[in-house]
Design a protein around this motif. Structure first.
Motif, short mmCIF file in Angstrom:
data_model
loop_
_atom_site.label_atom_id
_atom_site.label_comp_id
_atom_site.label_asym_id
_atom_site.label_seq_id
_atom_site.Cartn_x
_atom_site.Cartn_y
_atom_site.Cartn_z
N ASN A 172 -12.26 -11.48 -0.49
CA ASN A 172 -12.57 -10.76 -1.74
C ASN A 172 -11.42 -10.73 -2.74
N VAL A 173 -10.28 -11.33 -2.41
CA VAL A 173 -9.11 -11.23 -3.29
C VAL A 173 -9.39 -11.86 -4.65
N ALA A 174 -10.28 -12.83 -4.70
CA ALA A 174 -10.59 -13.47 -5.99
C ALA A 174 -11.23 -12.50 -6.97
N ARG A 175 -11.80 -11.42 -6.46
CA ARG A 175 -12.45 -10.44 -7.33
C ARG A 175 -11.46 -9.48 -7.98
N VAL A 176 -10.23 -9.40 -7.45
CA VAL A 176 -9.24 -8.46 -7.96
C VAL A 176 -8.72 -8.96 -9.31
N GLN A 177 -8.83 -8.12 -10.33
CA GLN A 177 -8.41 -8.49 -11.69
C GLN A 177 -7.44 -7.44 -12.20
N VAL B 61 -0.81 -4.46 -7.98
CA VAL B 61 -1.43 -3.76 -6.86
C VAL B 61 -0.35 -2.88 -6.24
N ALA B 62 -0.56 -1.58 -6.29
CA ALA B 62 0.41 -0.63 -5.74
C ALA B 62 -0.19 -0.01 -4.48
N GLN B 63 0.38 -0.35 -3.33
CA GLN B 63 -0.24 -0.02 -2.06
C GLN B 63 0.02 1.43 -1.64
N GLY B 64 -1.00 2.25 -1.77
CA GLY B 64 -0.91 3.64 -1.35
C GLY B 64 -1.36 3.85 0.08
N ALA B 65 -2.14 2.89 0.62
CA ALA B 65 -2.55 2.92 2.02
C ALA B 65 -1.60 2.06 2.85
N ASN B 66 -1.74 2.14 4.15
CA ASN B 66 -0.95 1.28 5.03
C ASN B 66 -1.66 -0.06 5.21
N ILE B 67 -0.93 -1.14 5.01
CA ILE B 67 -1.40 -2.52 5.09
C ILE B 67 -2.81 -2.71 4.50
N PRO B 68 -3.00 -2.35 3.22
CA PRO B 68 -4.32 -2.50 2.62
C PRO B 68 -4.65 -3.94 2.22
N CYS B 69 -3.63 -4.82 2.20
CA CYS B 69 -3.85 -6.23 1.86
C CYS B 69 -3.39 -7.11 3.02
N THR B 70 -4.17 -8.11 3.33
CA THR B 70 -3.71 -9.08 4.33
C THR B 70 -2.60 -9.93 3.73
#
Length: 220
Positions: A111-116, A120-129
């Motif tokens: 789904n990363v292609a959908r991110v516009q 990206v500021a990660q507030g969760a733990n490991i939210p992105c692969t």
């Protein structure tokens, strides 16, 4: 702490925080607080989600109303100030700052292609692969690693453990996260490394230094 990291990062990519449009995925204890602090700095919340759905309004959502709604135990779908969306539709909302603040691996190769977004500021733990972070970097999207951006809770606990006040904890969070974010982004600019790789290298250096200076008492 997350808001402080975002402010430092915004300066590094020449983004004016006042008027910047942001989205929060996961409007819990982290998400609602970063929304509050960013709104105080003039940023505009245009999308937010919880476990039951999402709400979006390109003209801006009322952060105070959303926080009151959640604190009353009601879901974001009960807010009538924007369009009601499926929970995962939050990923595709175009914005300046996208904040995952819920669960791991919400952004992945599927789904990363959908991110516009620009950041990206990660507030969760490991939210992105790892693969998603690499793809975002290739698109010139700045990704702030979780253990840099969302370390406020750990810092607060350390200050309180040593008898510090809430005011002292907030001051320490602001100072340390600003400094750490700035240090990571400096390495990124100078070496071209991905932010996570830069952060891990800085952490390794600091741990090794601490191990050299700490006195260990070994049993005989």
């Amino acid at each position: 702490g997350l808001a402080a990291a975002i402010e430092v990062a915004a300066e590094s990519i020449d983004m004016e925080l006042r008027g910047a449009r942001f989205v929060v995925q996961g409007f819990g204890s982290v998400g609602k607080h970063v929304a509050h602090f960013l709104a105080e700095k003039g940023a505009v919340l245009i999308g937010a989600s919880d476990s039951e759905g999402a709400v979006a309004n390109e003209d801006g959502l009322d952060v105070g109303q959303l926080i009151a709604l959640k604190e009353s135990g009601r879901p974001l779908r009960d807010h009538h100030g924007g369009r009601q969306l499926d929970r995962d539709a939050i990923i595709g909302i175009p914005c300046d700052i996208w904040i995952p603040a819920a669960r791991p691996d919400v952004i992945n190769s599927g789904n990363v292609a959908r991110v516009q977004t620009r950041m990206v500021a990660q507030g969760a733990n490991i939210p992105c692969t790892a693969d998603a972070e690499a793809q975002l970097a290739r698109r010139n999207t700045l990704v702030l690693p979780d253990f840099i951006a969302n370390a406020g809770g750990v810092i607060c606990a350390a200050v309180e453990y040593h008898g510090g006040t809430q005011a002292a904890a907030f001051a320490a969070i602001e100072e340390k996260i600003r400094a750490n974010t700035g240090a990571v982004l400096k390495v990124v600019r100078e070496t071209g490394a991905l932010p996570r790789a830069a952060a891990l290298q800085l952490a390794k250096v600091r741990v090794e230094k601490a191990m050299q200076t700490r006195r260990w008492d070994h049993p005989v």
